[in-house]
Design a protein around this motif. Structure first.
Motif, PDB file in Angstrom:
ATOM      1  N   SER A 136       0.865  -1.186   0.000  1.00 12.40           N
ATOM      2  CA  SER A 136       0.000   0.000   0.000  1.00 12.40           C
ATOM      3  C   SER A 136       0.899   1.233   0.000  1.00 12.40           C
ATOM      4  O   SER A 136       1.761   1.370  -0.855  1.00 12.40           O
ATOM      5  CB  SER A 136      -0.967  -0.015   1.183  1.00 12.40           C
ATOM      6  N   GLY A 140      -2.183   5.530   1.741  1.00 12.79           N
ATOM      7  CA  GLY A 140      -3.371   4.762   2.101  1.00 12.79           C
ATOM      8  C   GLY A 140      -3.827   5.035   3.518  1.00 12.79           C
ATOM      9  O   GLY A 140      -4.827   4.493   3.980  1.00 12.79           O
ATOM     10  N   LEU A 141      -3.080   5.907   4.214  1.00  8.47           N
ATOM     11  CA  LEU A 141      -3.380   6.224   5.605  1.00  8.47           C
ATOM     12  C   LEU A 141      -3.629   7.715   5.819  1.00  8.47           C
ATOM     13  O   LEU A 141      -4.176   8.113   6.837  1.00  8.47           O
ATOM     14  CB  LEU A 141      -2.214   5.773   6.495  1.00  8.47           C
ATOM     15  N   ARG A 142      -3.231   8.521   4.829  1.00 12.81           N
ATOM     16  CA  ARG A 142      -3.349   9.974   4.936  1.00 12.81           C
ATOM     17  C   ARG A 142      -3.256  10.551   3.525  1.00 12.81           C
ATOM     18  O   ARG A 142      -3.003   9.809   2.580  1.00 12.81           O
ATOM     19  CB  ARG A 142      -2.233  10.538   5.816  1.00 12.81           C
ATOM     20  N   THR A 152      -4.346   8.303  -3.900  1.00  9.22           N
ATOM     21  CA  THR A 152      -4.703   8.314  -2.477  1.00  9.22           C
ATOM     22  C   THR A 152      -5.915   7.433  -2.220  1.00  9.22           C
ATOM     23  O   THR A 152      -5.923   6.607  -1.296  1.00  9.22           O
ATOM     24  CB  THR A 152      -5.000   9.749  -2.010  1.00  9.22           C
ATOM     25  N   LYS A 155      -5.077   3.625  -2.699  1.00  8.72           N
ATOM     26  CA  LYS A 155      -4.294   3.022  -1.621  1.00  8.72           C
ATOM     27  C   LYS A 155      -5.143   2.872  -0.353  1.00  8.72           C
ATOM     28  O   LYS A 155      -4.980   1.897   0.394  1.00  8.72           O
ATOM     29  CB  LYS A 155      -3.042   3.854  -1.339  1.00  8.72           C
ATOM     30  N   HIS A 156      -6.050   3.806  -0.099  1.00  8.39           N
ATOM     31  CA  HIS A 156      -6.991   3.621   1.010  1.00  8.39           C
ATOM     32  C   HIS A 156      -7.874   2.390   0.751  1.00  8.39           C
ATOM     33  O   HIS A 156      -8.157   1.607   1.669  1.00  8.39           O
ATOM     34  CB  HIS A 156      -7.865   4.867   1.179  1.00  8.39           C
ATOM     35  N   VAL A 159      -5.948  -0.806   1.437  1.00  3.73           N
ATOM     36  CA  VAL A 159      -5.891  -1.078   2.874  1.00  3.73           C
ATOM     37  C   VAL A 159      -7.181  -1.760   3.329  1.00  3.73           C
ATOM     38  O   VAL A 159      -7.152  -2.751   4.072  1.00  3.73           O
ATOM     39  CB  VAL A 159      -5.647   0.225   3.662  1.00  3.73           C
TER      40      VAL A 159
END
Length: 247
Positions: A136, A140-142, A152, A155-156, A159
């Motif tokens: 990822s 994927g986190l921010r 973005t 990748k989220h 996850v």
């Protein structure tokens, strides 16, 4: 690992190639994959590993490639899907996002993991053992430093897919985890991004990283080697940040 067979995708990029080399060095029988063409053949030759060229973001192509893989090399116990990236796109404003660019990034970053898992999981279930690792990103986190909306969002989504597959496949002895790399100079796109920061931006990024250095593909490969090992049997559904502490 000498009893295991692995498929590593995205090996034209530095991260995928490093993972394939590490798993092979650890004793696994590794087959590599990427888009058809000279690049995958050259990457496979450098690694000394057999390859299967395919557009893994397209369902029929992915299914046919996995059928060839199982016929010629046997069903993999391990899947590391390192295929992904920004597909030569750059950041734009919201108003400039094109549907075809959005779908292109989702196809390789998310869809490929779904199609490959659908093709390979039945054999893993039959063995009662399997390892799936997705690559990822911190994106994927921010929000992503690339400024690319689709990257973005994709990748989220990856996850989320990783966690959902973990829940479903855990009872069958199959673990599913994701590695979220930090900034790594692993391909032309990341090098262009690094150069675009300029000396001041580069210094600011390095200062945010606890280890005060950029990562290397081998850092990601080491994490993948652990997550695909027997020692990681009770680790699943996790998103492992390998980023020098930037998170």
């Amino acid at each position: 690992m000498t009893a295991r067979k692995a498929l590593v995708t995205g090996v034209v990029g530095g991260i995928g190639a490093a993972i394939a080399a590490r798993l092979a060095a650890d004793g696994a029988s590794v087959v590599v994959s990427d888009l058809p063409g000279d690049a995958i053949v050259e990457a496979a030759d450098r690694l000394g590993l057999p390859c299967v060229g395919a557009d893994l973001g397209e369902p029929a192509s992915a299914k046919a490639a996995m059928a060839r893989l199982e016929r010629d090399h046997g069903a993999p116990d391990i899947l590391v899907n390192a295929a992904g990236g920004v597909r030569n796109q750059v950041g734009t404003t919201l108003e400039e996002v094109k549907p075809e660019d959005w779908k292109c990034i989702f196809a390789i970053n998310v869809d490929a993991t779904l199609y490959l898992s659908q093709a390979l999981v039945p054999a893993m279930k039959a063995k009662g053992w399997g390892r799936i690792v997705t690559i990822s990103s911190g994106a994927g986190l921010r929000p992503s430093l690339t400024g690319i909306h689709a990257y973005t969002a994709a990748k989220h989504a990856l996850v989320g897919l990783t966690k959902q597959l973990s829940l479903e496949l855990g009872p069958h002895g199959i673990t599913v985890n994701s590695i979220a790399p930090g900034f790594i100079l692993s391909n032309p796109a990341t090098r262009r991004q690094w150069e675009a920061y300029g000396p001041e931006g580069q210094a600011q990024l390095i200062k945010r990283i606890h280890t005060r250095r950029l990562g290397a593909p081998e850092d990601i490969a080491a994490a993948a080697a652990f997550l695909t090992s027997t020692e990681a049997a009770w680790i699943t559904g996790q998103i492992l940040g390998v980023d020098g502490g930037i998170t």
